[in-house]
Design an enzyme around this catalytic site. Structure first.
Site, PDB file in Angstrom:
ATOM      1  N   LYS A   1       2.969   3.273  -5.599  1.00 41.03           N
ATOM      2  CA  LYS A   1       2.465   2.215  -6.486  1.00 41.03           C
ATOM      3  C   LYS A   1       3.534   1.699  -7.441  1.00 41.03           C
ATOM      4  O   LYS A   1       3.554   0.518  -7.736  1.00 41.03           O
ATOM      5  CB  LYS A   1       1.241   2.722  -7.257  1.00 41.03           C
TER       6      LYS A   1
ATOM      7  N   ASP B   1       0.832  -1.213   0.000  1.00 43.17           N
ATOM      8  CA  ASP B   1       0.000   0.000   0.000  1.00 43.17           C
ATOM      9  C   ASP B   1       0.858   1.251   0.000  1.00 43.17           C
ATOM     10  O   ASP B   1       0.428   2.325   0.402  1.00 43.17           O
ATOM     11  CB  ASP B   1      -0.917   0.004   1.235  1.00 43.17           C
TER      12      ASP B   1
ATOM     13  N   ASP C   1      -3.223  -2.943  -2.607  1.00 46.54           N
ATOM     14  CA  ASP C   1      -4.234  -1.904  -2.710  1.00 46.54           C
ATOM     15  C   ASP C   1      -4.009  -1.082  -3.986  1.00 46.54           C
ATOM     16  O   ASP C   1      -2.928  -1.099  -4.580  1.00 46.54           O
ATOM     17  CB  ASP C   1      -4.144  -0.975  -1.487  1.00 46.54           C
ATOM     18  N   ASN C   2      -5.040  -0.358  -4.433  1.00 46.65           N
ATOM     19  CA  ASN C   2      -4.924   0.669  -5.480  1.00 46.65           C
ATOM     20  C   ASN C   2      -4.462   0.184  -6.852  1.00 46.65           C
ATOM     21  O   ASN C   2      -3.776   0.934  -7.568  1.00 46.65           O
ATOM     22  CB  ASN C   2      -3.954   1.771  -5.017  1.00 46.65           C
TER      23      ASN C   2
ATOM     24  N   GLU D   1     -11.535   4.491  -1.464  1.00 48.56           N
ATOM     25  CA  GLU D   1     -11.808   4.826  -0.062  1.00 48.56           C
ATOM     26  C   GLU D   1     -12.679   6.079   0.100  1.00 48.56           C
ATOM     27  O   GLU D   1     -12.389   7.139  -0.420  1.00 48.56           O
ATOM     28  CB  GLU D   1     -10.508   5.005   0.753  1.00 48.56           C
TER      29      GLU D   1
END
Ligand SMILES: O=C(NCCNC(=O)c1cc(-c2ccc(F)cc2)cc(O)c1O)c1cc(O)ncn1
Ligand SMILES: [Mg+2]
Length: 217
Positions: free
Chosen positions: A144, A141, A169-170, A199
């Site tokens: 990236k 997380d 994530d993401n 989120e």
């Protein structure tokens, strides 16, 4: 001299959350992000998937890259067994300082170690300096573009075993295209994509990727 968003969030948690109660800290943080100021926590929907992974996997050693304010660290650690632990890495000293306070407020300082370093430097030290043999759960997380560098470092250090889970994530917003191509193309993982809301934004879609390591130990 203004405060940062992260400091304002911590102040709100200290004033509104029940000390020593991880559930209360998470609920209060979600309330802050929905009513006061947005923040890049994993939040409810991604958090529910993370909860399910931890419940099913019952990990003893977890690594998180990208602590931010400690929301997902508290989310993971609240379900860990007494002897299990989470090492969470955050390169930003201001974020790390807030995260340590949030972890303490939740009463999870015995299960969570917040390390303020660059992930690229700490992965090579996990075995010798942090007494890690294998990682059961990895949560990506942080920045990236670093996901692919760091998963390759983790493989090089032979830190994964059959059944280890890497949760990212993401993968849609901001996105990690290089990582997705790598992990989905690798014979050493079985990957599953989950379409989730970004989120605290009910009209934006993000994605998370769960990858189970099936490669050679
Ligand atoms: O910002 C550092 N890390 C956060 C990594 N996480 C993210 O970047 C992240 C970003 C977003 C995001 C997406 C869209 C948008 F418009 C704004 C933010 C969402 C997320 O869920 C994340 O996880 C950072 C700072 C620093 O000084 N040193 C080392 N790291
Ligand atoms: Mg994130």
């Amino acid at each position: 001299k203004g405060t940062t968003r992260e400091q304002r969030a911590l102040k709100y948690l200290k004033e509104h959350a029940r000390e020593g109660d991880p559930d209360s800290v998470l609920e209060t943080f979600d309330e802050f992000c929905r009513t006061q100021e947005w923040a890049m926590n994993a939040a409810e929907e991604k958090g529910d998937i993370l909860d399910e992974i931890v419940r099913e996997l019952r990990p003893t050693t977890c690594l998180e890259l990208g602590t931010y304010c400690g929301y997902s660290a508290v989310r993971i650690a609240r379900q860990l067994s007494p002897s299990a632990r989470l090492i969470t890495v955050e390169v930003n000293p201001d974020y790390a300082a807030v995260a340590r306070e949030v972890v303490k407020l939740a009463g999870l300082q015995d299960k969570i170690e917040v390390i303020n370093v660059d992930s690229g430097d700490v992965i090579r030290e996990l075995k010798d300096k942090y007494d890690v043999t294998k990682l059961d759960l990895v949560f990506l997380d942080h920045w990236k573009y670093l996901y692919i560098r760091d998963i390759k470092l983790i493989e090089e250090e032979k830190l994964l075993k059959k059944g280890s889970v890497v949760f990212a994530d993401n993968v849609i917003i901001p996105g990690a295209p290089g990582y997705l191509e790598y992990i989905r193309g690798s014979k050493n993982y079985n990957s599953t994509f989950y379409s989730v809301h970004f989120e605290y934004m009910d009209d934006m879609k993000d994605g998370v990727e769960k990858s189970v390591y099936i490669g050679d130990e």
